[in-house]
Design an enzyme around this catalytic site. Structure first.
Site, PDB file in Angstrom:
ATOM      1  N   GLU A 110       0.878  -1.241  -0.155  1.00 44.99           N
ATOM      2  CA  GLU A 110       0.056   0.033  -0.117  1.00 44.99           C
ATOM      3  C   GLU A 110       0.824   1.366   0.088  1.00 44.99           C
ATOM      4  O   GLU A 110       0.299   2.521  -0.470  1.00 44.99           O
ATOM      5  CB  GLU A 110      -1.065   0.025   1.257  1.00 44.99           C
ATOM      6  CG  GLU A 110      -1.995  -1.116   1.308  1.00 44.99           C
ATOM      7  CD  GLU A 110      -3.008  -0.921   0.114  1.00 44.99           C
ATOM      8  OE1 GLU A 110      -3.451   0.157  -0.223  1.00 44.99           O
ATOM      9  OE2 GLU A 110      -3.468  -1.897  -0.346  1.00 44.99           O
ATOM     10  N   GLU A 165      -1.490   9.413  -0.025  1.00 50.72           N
ATOM     11  CA  GLU A 165      -1.812   9.094  -1.309  1.00 50.72           C
ATOM     12  C   GLU A 165      -1.182   9.940  -2.187  1.00 50.72           C
ATOM     13  O   GLU A 165      -1.124  11.366  -2.097  1.00 50.72           O
ATOM     14  CB  GLU A 165      -3.333   9.153  -1.497  1.00 50.72           C
ATOM     15  CG  GLU A 165      -3.695   8.682  -2.788  1.00 50.72           C
ATOM     16  CD  GLU A 165      -5.244   8.706  -3.030  1.00 50.72           C
ATOM     17  OE1 GLU A 165      -5.784   8.624  -4.094  1.00 50.72           O
ATOM     18  OE2 GLU A 165      -5.996   8.434  -1.985  1.00 50.72           O
ATOM     19  N   ASN A 219     -14.742   5.941   6.753  1.00 51.32           N
ATOM     20  CA  ASN A 219     -13.600   5.306   7.660  1.00 51.32           C
ATOM     21  C   ASN A 219     -12.823   5.972   8.707  1.00 51.32           C
ATOM     22  O   ASN A 219     -12.399   5.469   9.588  1.00 51.32           O
ATOM     23  CB  ASN A 219     -12.638   4.730   6.406  1.00 51.32           C
ATOM     24  CG  ASN A 219     -13.207   3.657   5.598  1.00 51.32           C
ATOM     25  OD1 ASN A 219     -13.639   2.609   6.251  1.00 51.32           O
ATOM     26  ND2 ASN A 219     -13.014   3.491   4.436  1.00 51.32           N
TER      27      ASN A 219
END
Length: 378
Positions: A231, A240, A278
Protein backbone atom coordinates in the site's frame (compact mmCIF):
# COMPACT_ATOMS: atom_id res chain seq x y z
CA UNK A 1 -11.82 -0.61 2.09
CA UNK A 2 -12.43 1.34 -1.08
CA UNK A 3 -9.51 3.58 -1.90
CA UNK A 4 -6.80 4.27 -4.43
CA UNK A 5 -3.32 2.90 -3.76
CA UNK A 6 -0.02 3.21 -5.59
CA UNK A 7 -0.98 1.24 -8.70
CA UNK A 8 1.71 2.29 -11.15
CA UNK A 9 4.50 2.06 -8.61
CA UNK A 10 3.31 -1.35 -7.47
CA UNK A 11 3.28 -2.76 -10.99
CA UNK A 12 6.88 -1.66 -11.52
CA UNK A 13 7.93 -3.08 -8.16
CA UNK A 14 6.16 -6.35 -8.93
CA UNK A 15 7.90 -6.70 -12.28
CA UNK A 16 11.30 -6.06 -10.69
CA UNK A 17 10.58 -8.51 -7.89
CA UNK A 18 9.55 -11.24 -10.32
CA UNK A 19 12.62 -10.66 -12.44
CA UNK A 20 14.89 -10.92 -9.41
CA UNK A 21 13.09 -14.08 -8.28
CA UNK A 22 13.59 -15.63 -11.70
CA UNK A 23 17.30 -14.83 -11.58
CA UNK A 24 17.73 -16.24 -8.11
CA UNK A 25 15.98 -19.45 -9.09
CA UNK A 26 18.85 -20.40 -11.39
CA UNK A 27 21.70 -19.57 -9.04
CA UNK A 28 23.70 -22.46 -7.61
CA UNK A 29 24.73 -22.83 -4.01
CA UNK A 30 27.59 -20.53 -3.19
CA UNK A 31 30.46 -21.30 -0.83
CA UNK A 32 30.06 -20.31 2.78
CA UNK A 33 31.53 -16.91 3.60
CA UNK A 34 34.09 -16.28 6.28
CA UNK A 35 31.58 -13.80 7.72
CA UNK A 36 28.89 -16.47 8.18
CA UNK A 37 28.33 -17.40 11.85
CA UNK A 38 29.91 -20.68 12.95
CA UNK A 39 29.45 -22.69 16.14
CA UNK A 40 27.60 -25.52 17.81
CA UNK A 41 23.84 -26.03 17.57
CA UNK A 42 22.45 -27.18 20.91
CA UNK A 43 19.09 -28.74 21.69
CA UNK A 44 17.58 -31.04 24.31
CA UNK A 45 19.59 -31.31 27.54
CA UNK A 46 22.17 -28.93 26.07
CA UNK A 47 23.42 -31.58 23.67
CA UNK A 48 24.79 -30.82 20.23
CA UNK A 49 23.78 -31.48 16.65
CA UNK A 50 26.50 -33.92 15.62
CA UNK A 51 27.67 -35.71 12.49
CA UNK A 52 27.95 -39.41 13.38
CA UNK A 53 31.54 -40.67 13.70
CA UNK A 54 32.76 -37.26 12.43
CA UNK A 55 32.49 -38.65 8.90
CA UNK A 56 31.93 -36.41 5.92
CA UNK A 57 30.76 -39.26 3.70
CA UNK A 58 27.50 -38.64 1.88
CA UNK A 59 24.61 -40.14 3.81
CA UNK A 60 26.21 -39.89 7.25
CA UNK A 61 23.43 -39.59 9.86
CA UNK A 62 23.06 -36.38 11.84
CA UNK A 63 22.24 -36.96 15.48
CA UNK A 64 22.14 -35.52 19.01
CA UNK A 65 25.29 -36.07 21.08
CA UNK A 66 27.23 -34.75 24.06
CA UNK A 67 28.96 -31.53 23.07
CA UNK A 68 32.69 -32.05 22.60
CA UNK A 69 33.83 -29.09 20.48
CA UNK A 70 34.86 -31.27 17.54
CA UNK A 71 34.50 -30.30 13.88
CA UNK A 72 31.56 -32.71 13.66
CA UNK A 73 29.62 -30.25 15.84
CA UNK A 74 30.73 -26.98 14.24
CA UNK A 75 27.99 -25.70 11.95
CA UNK A 76 28.12 -22.74 9.60
CA UNK A 77 24.85 -20.87 9.13
CA UNK A 78 25.55 -19.92 5.52
CA UNK A 79 24.08 -16.92 3.78
CA UNK A 80 22.48 -19.12 1.11
CA UNK A 81 20.26 -20.82 3.72
CA UNK A 82 22.32 -23.98 4.18
CA UNK A 83 23.72 -25.41 7.43
CA UNK A 84 27.20 -26.83 6.87
CA UNK A 85 29.60 -29.06 8.76
CA UNK A 86 32.75 -30.86 7.61
CA UNK A 87 32.43 -29.15 4.24
CA UNK A 88 28.97 -30.56 3.47
CA UNK A 89 25.32 -29.64 4.01
CA UNK A 90 22.53 -30.70 6.33
CA UNK A 91 20.25 -32.57 3.92
CA UNK A 92 16.81 -34.20 4.15
CA UNK A 93 17.20 -37.82 3.05
CA UNK A 94 15.67 -38.59 -0.36
CA UNK A 95 14.37 -35.01 -0.53
CA UNK A 96 11.60 -36.06 1.85
CA UNK A 97 8.89 -33.69 3.03
CA UNK A 98 6.89 -36.11 5.21
CA UNK A 99 7.00 -36.28 9.00
CA UNK A 100 9.83 -38.56 10.05
CA UNK A 101 12.10 -37.90 7.08
CA UNK A 102 15.60 -38.16 8.52
CA UNK A 103 18.45 -35.74 7.96
CA UNK A 104 22.00 -36.52 6.90
CA UNK A 105 25.21 -34.95 5.62
CA UNK A 106 25.50 -34.59 1.84
CA UNK A 107 27.34 -32.63 -0.83
CA UNK A 108 25.92 -29.12 -1.07
CA UNK A 109 23.81 -28.96 -4.21
CA UNK A 110 21.48 -26.03 -3.67
CA UNK A 111 18.32 -28.16 -3.42
CA UNK A 112 15.28 -27.14 -1.39
CA UNK A 113 15.96 -30.10 0.92
CA UNK A 114 19.17 -28.34 2.03
CA UNK A 115 17.62 -24.95 2.81
CA UNK A 116 16.93 -23.99 6.41
CA UNK A 117 15.71 -20.92 8.29
CA UNK A 118 16.92 -20.38 11.84
CA UNK A 119 14.02 -18.51 13.37
CA UNK A 120 13.84 -15.95 16.12
CA UNK A 121 11.79 -18.51 18.07
CA UNK A 122 14.71 -20.99 17.97
CA UNK A 123 13.09 -23.26 15.40
CA UNK A 124 15.10 -24.56 12.45
CA UNK A 125 12.63 -24.78 9.58
CA UNK A 126 12.85 -26.33 6.12
CA UNK A 127 10.51 -24.06 4.11
CA UNK A 128 10.00 -26.55 1.26
CA UNK A 129 8.57 -29.15 3.63
CA UNK A 130 7.07 -26.56 6.01
CA UNK A 131 8.50 -28.60 8.87
CA UNK A 132 10.95 -28.23 11.75
CA UNK A 133 14.20 -29.97 12.64
CA UNK A 134 13.16 -32.44 15.35
CA UNK A 135 14.75 -35.03 17.66
CA UNK A 136 13.22 -38.43 16.95
CA UNK A 137 11.41 -39.81 19.98
CA UNK A 138 11.77 -36.60 21.99
CA UNK A 139 14.82 -38.11 23.72
CA UNK A 140 18.14 -36.56 24.67
CA UNK A 141 20.00 -39.87 24.42
CA UNK A 142 23.30 -39.84 22.58
CA UNK A 143 22.77 -40.98 19.01
CA UNK A 144 19.14 -39.87 18.77
CA UNK A 145 18.57 -39.33 15.05
CA UNK A 146 17.36 -35.98 13.81
CA UNK A 147 14.39 -35.70 11.44
CA UNK A 148 11.83 -33.21 10.20
CA UNK A 149 8.35 -32.96 11.72
CA UNK A 150 5.38 -30.62 11.74
CA UNK A 151 6.35 -27.60 13.85
CA UNK A 152 4.81 -27.89 17.31
CA UNK A 153 6.97 -25.62 19.46
CA UNK A 154 7.96 -28.62 21.61
CA UNK A 155 11.39 -28.69 23.33
CA UNK A 156 12.69 -31.34 20.92
CA UNK A 157 12.33 -28.76 18.13
CA UNK A 158 14.11 -25.89 19.87
CA UNK A 159 17.71 -25.09 18.98
CA UNK A 160 20.32 -22.54 19.90
CA UNK A 161 22.23 -21.90 16.71
CA UNK A 162 24.95 -19.42 15.74
CA UNK A 163 23.39 -16.16 14.60
CA UNK A 164 24.45 -13.41 12.27
CA UNK A 165 23.66 -9.75 12.76
CA UNK A 166 20.58 -9.63 10.52
CA UNK A 167 18.14 -11.83 12.42
CA UNK A 168 18.54 -11.46 16.18
CA UNK A 169 15.91 -12.93 18.49
CA UNK A 170 12.86 -10.75 18.85
CA UNK A 171 11.95 -9.33 22.23
CA UNK A 172 9.43 -11.80 23.70
CA UNK A 173 7.83 -9.08 25.79
CA UNK A 174 7.15 -6.82 22.83
CA UNK A 175 6.35 -7.19 19.14
CA UNK A 176 7.23 -10.55 17.61
CA UNK A 177 9.12 -8.64 14.91
CA UNK A 178 12.38 -7.18 16.21
CA UNK A 179 13.51 -3.71 15.19
CA UNK A 180 16.39 -5.22 13.22
CA UNK A 181 13.97 -7.45 11.31
CA UNK A 182 11.64 -4.49 10.70
CA UNK A 183 14.53 -2.49 9.26
CA UNK A 184 15.53 -5.47 7.12
CA UNK A 185 12.02 -5.62 5.69
CA UNK A 186 11.89 -1.89 4.95
CA UNK A 187 15.41 -0.68 4.14
CA UNK A 188 14.16 2.47 2.37
CA UNK A 189 11.28 3.35 4.67
CA UNK A 190 10.20 6.86 5.49
CA UNK A 191 11.32 7.76 9.02
CA UNK A 192 7.68 8.61 9.81
CA UNK A 193 6.92 4.88 9.87
CA UNK A 194 8.96 4.27 12.99
CA UNK A 195 9.29 0.95 14.75
CA UNK A 196 8.57 2.70 18.06
CA UNK A 197 5.35 4.10 16.60
CA UNK A 198 4.25 0.62 15.58
CA UNK A 199 5.06 -0.88 18.97
CA UNK A 200 3.20 1.97 20.70
CA UNK A 201 0.13 1.23 18.58
CA UNK A 202 0.02 -2.49 19.40
CA UNK A 203 -1.71 -1.95 22.73
CA UNK A 204 -4.89 -0.94 20.92
CA UNK A 205 -5.26 -4.50 19.56
CA UNK A 206 -3.61 -6.94 22.00
CA UNK A 207 -4.66 -10.00 20.00
CA UNK A 208 -2.68 -8.92 16.94
CA UNK A 209 0.34 -11.18 16.32
CA UNK A 210 -0.20 -12.70 19.77
CA UNK A 211 -2.88 -15.26 18.94
CA UNK A 212 -2.16 -18.93 18.27
CA UNK A 213 1.16 -20.71 17.84
CA UNK A 214 4.47 -18.95 17.28
CA UNK A 215 4.14 -19.84 13.59
CA UNK A 216 0.71 -18.20 13.34
CA UNK A 217 1.91 -15.12 15.22
CA UNK A 218 4.80 -14.65 12.81
CA UNK A 219 2.62 -15.33 9.80
CA UNK A 220 0.10 -12.71 10.90
CA UNK A 221 2.80 -10.10 11.50
CA UNK A 222 4.33 -10.87 8.10
CA UNK A 223 0.93 -10.73 6.40
CA UNK A 224 0.07 -7.33 7.89
CA UNK A 225 3.46 -5.88 7.00
CA UNK A 226 3.36 -7.35 3.48
CA UNK A 227 0.05 -5.66 2.73
CA UNK A 228 1.33 -2.44 4.28
CA UNK A 229 4.43 -2.72 2.11
CA UNK A 230 2.24 -2.91 -0.99
CA UNK A 231 0.00 0.00 0.00
CA UNK A 232 2.86 2.41 0.74
CA UNK A 233 5.57 1.40 -1.72
CA UNK A 234 7.71 -0.13 1.03
CA UNK A 235 6.67 2.25 3.83
CA UNK A 236 7.83 5.18 1.73
CA UNK A 237 4.61 7.14 1.14
CA UNK A 238 2.63 8.56 4.05
CA UNK A 239 -0.15 10.08 1.92
CA UNK A 240 -1.79 9.12 -1.35
CA UNK A 241 0.28 10.38 -4.25
CA UNK A 242 -2.52 11.18 -6.72
CA UNK A 243 -3.82 14.48 -5.39
CA UNK A 244 -6.49 14.61 -8.09
CA UNK A 245 -8.35 11.93 -6.15
CA UNK A 246 -8.50 13.89 -2.90
CA UNK A 247 -11.94 15.52 -3.43
CA UNK A 248 -13.52 12.16 -4.27
CA UNK A 249 -13.39 10.71 -0.74
CA UNK A 250 -16.21 12.71 0.82
CA UNK A 251 -19.49 10.82 0.95
CA UNK A 252 -22.14 13.55 1.36
CA UNK A 253 -24.81 10.99 2.24
CA UNK A 254 -23.29 10.54 5.70
CA UNK A 255 -25.18 12.52 8.34
CA UNK A 256 -21.95 13.94 9.77
CA UNK A 257 -20.72 15.11 6.37
CA UNK A 258 -17.11 16.16 5.85
CA UNK A 259 -16.34 18.76 8.52
CA UNK A 260 -12.61 18.81 7.75
CA UNK A 261 -13.28 19.73 4.14
CA UNK A 262 -14.29 18.12 0.86
CA UNK A 263 -10.72 17.06 0.03
CA UNK A 264 -9.53 16.10 3.53
CA UNK A 265 -10.14 12.35 3.57
CA UNK A 266 -7.53 11.06 1.13
CA UNK A 267 -5.43 7.97 1.75
CA UNK A 268 -3.03 8.21 4.67
CA UNK A 269 -0.91 5.89 6.73
CA UNK A 270 0.20 2.28 6.38
CA UNK A 271 -3.14 0.99 5.12
CA UNK A 272 -3.97 4.20 3.21
CA UNK A 273 -7.10 5.02 5.22
CA UNK A 274 -9.54 6.98 3.05
CA UNK A 275 -13.19 8.22 2.94
CA UNK A 276 -14.93 10.25 5.61
CA UNK A 277 -16.89 7.25 6.89
CA UNK A 278 -13.68 5.27 7.49
CA UNK A 279 -12.07 8.16 9.34
CA UNK A 280 -15.21 8.43 11.46
CA UNK A 281 -15.36 4.70 12.23
CA UNK A 282 -11.64 4.38 12.96
CA UNK A 283 -11.65 7.45 15.16
CA UNK A 284 -14.68 6.29 17.12
CA UNK A 285 -13.06 2.90 17.70
CA UNK A 286 -9.71 4.37 18.74
CA UNK A 287 -11.10 7.26 20.79
CA UNK A 288 -9.52 9.85 18.47
CA UNK A 289 -11.44 12.52 16.56
CA UNK A 290 -10.24 11.68 13.08
CA UNK A 291 -13.37 12.99 11.38
CA UNK A 292 -12.48 16.55 12.38
CA UNK A 293 -8.72 16.06 12.38
CA UNK A 294 -7.78 13.48 9.73
CA UNK A 295 -4.30 15.06 9.52
CA UNK A 296 -3.36 13.21 12.70
CA UNK A 297 -2.92 10.10 10.56
CA UNK A 298 -0.10 11.74 8.60
CA UNK A 299 1.44 13.62 11.52
CA UNK A 300 1.50 11.05 14.34
CA UNK A 301 3.25 7.74 13.66
CA UNK A 302 1.42 5.86 16.42
CA UNK A 303 -1.99 7.11 15.22
CA UNK A 304 -1.13 6.10 11.67
CA UNK A 305 -0.18 2.58 12.76
CA UNK A 306 -3.34 2.35 14.88
CA UNK A 307 -5.53 3.06 11.83
CA UNK A 308 -3.80 0.24 9.97
CA UNK A 309 -4.32 -2.12 12.88
CA UNK A 310 -7.95 -0.95 13.20
CA UNK A 311 -8.70 -2.01 9.66
CA UNK A 312 -6.74 -5.26 9.98
CA UNK A 313 -8.45 -6.37 13.18
CA UNK A 314 -12.00 -5.10 12.71
CA UNK A 315 -12.89 -4.63 9.04
CA UNK A 316 -13.66 -7.22 6.36
CA UNK A 317 -13.95 -4.77 3.45
CA UNK A 318 -14.90 -6.58 0.25
CA UNK A 319 -14.06 -9.92 1.89
CA UNK A 320 -15.96 -12.14 4.29
CA UNK A 321 -13.64 -11.91 7.31
CA UNK A 322 -11.16 -9.56 8.90
CA UNK A 323 -7.53 -10.02 7.87
CA UNK A 324 -6.74 -10.91 11.50
CA UNK A 325 -9.29 -13.72 11.48
CA UNK A 326 -8.05 -14.91 8.10
CA UNK A 327 -4.58 -15.49 9.52
CA UNK A 328 -5.42 -16.87 12.96
CA UNK A 329 -8.15 -19.21 11.67
CA UNK A 330 -6.10 -20.66 8.83
CA UNK A 331 -7.89 -19.12 5.84
CA UNK A 332 -4.54 -17.96 4.50
CA UNK A 333 -2.81 -14.86 3.22
CA UNK A 334 -4.99 -14.69 0.10
CA UNK A 335 -8.01 -13.82 2.21
CA UNK A 336 -6.22 -10.83 3.68
CA UNK A 337 -5.78 -9.49 0.14
CA UNK A 338 -9.48 -10.02 -0.53
CA UNK A 339 -10.44 -8.14 2.63
CA UNK A 340 -8.17 -5.19 1.84
CA UNK A 341 -8.56 -4.69 -1.90
CA UNK A 342 -10.24 -7.79 -3.27
CA UNK A 343 -12.82 -5.92 -5.34
CA UNK A 344 -10.02 -4.52 -7.49
CA UNK A 345 -7.42 -7.30 -7.35
CA UNK A 346 -8.88 -10.76 -6.66
CA UNK A 347 -10.50 -13.33 -8.96
CA UNK A 348 -8.14 -12.46 -11.78
CA UNK A 349 -8.80 -8.71 -11.79
CA UNK A 350 -5.19 -7.70 -11.20
CA UNK A 351 -2.87 -10.69 -10.71
CA UNK A 352 0.29 -8.56 -10.81
CA UNK A 353 -0.75 -6.65 -7.70
CA UNK A 354 -1.78 -9.84 -5.93
CA UNK A 355 1.63 -11.34 -6.73
CA UNK A 356 3.35 -8.22 -5.42
CA UNK A 357 1.68 -8.76 -2.05
CA UNK A 358 2.52 -12.48 -2.09
CA UNK A 359 6.18 -11.81 -2.92
CA UNK A 360 6.50 -9.45 0.04
CA UNK A 361 4.77 -11.92 2.35
CA UNK A 362 7.08 -14.76 1.33
CA UNK A 363 10.12 -12.57 1.90
CA UNK A 364 8.89 -11.41 5.30
CA UNK A 365 8.06 -14.88 6.65
CA UNK A 366 11.58 -15.93 5.72
CA UNK A 367 13.02 -12.99 7.66
CA UNK A 368 10.86 -14.02 10.64
CA UNK A 369 11.99 -17.61 10.37
CA UNK A 370 8.70 -19.27 9.55
CA UNK A 371 6.77 -20.57 6.56
CA UNK A 372 3.95 -18.97 4.54
CA UNK A 373 1.29 -21.65 4.91
CA UNK A 374 -1.35 -22.35 2.29
CA UNK A 375 -3.85 -20.31 0.22
CA UNK A 376 -1.53 -17.45 -0.65
CA UNK A 377 -3.59 -16.04 -3.51
CA UNK A 378 -7.15 -14.80 -3.90
Amino acid sequence: MKRISLRGLTLVRSAVTLAVAALLSVLVTVPASAADPVGSITGLAGKCVDVAAASNANGTPVQLYDCNGSGAQQWTVAGDGTLRALGKCLDITERGTANGSTVQLWDCGGGANQKWVVSAANDIVNPAADKCLDVTGNTSANGARLQIWTCTGAPNQKWNAPRGGSTPPSNPGSFIVSEAQFNQMFPSRNSFYSYSGLVAALGAYPGFAKTGSDTVKRQEAAAFLANVNHETGGLVHVVEQNTANYPHYCDPNQSYGCPAGQAAYYGRGPIQLSWNFNYKAAGDSLGIDLLNNPWLVQNDSSVAWKTGLWYWNTQSGPGTMTPHNAMVNGAGFGQTIRSINGSLECDGRNPAQVQSRINAYQRFVQILGTTPGNNLSC
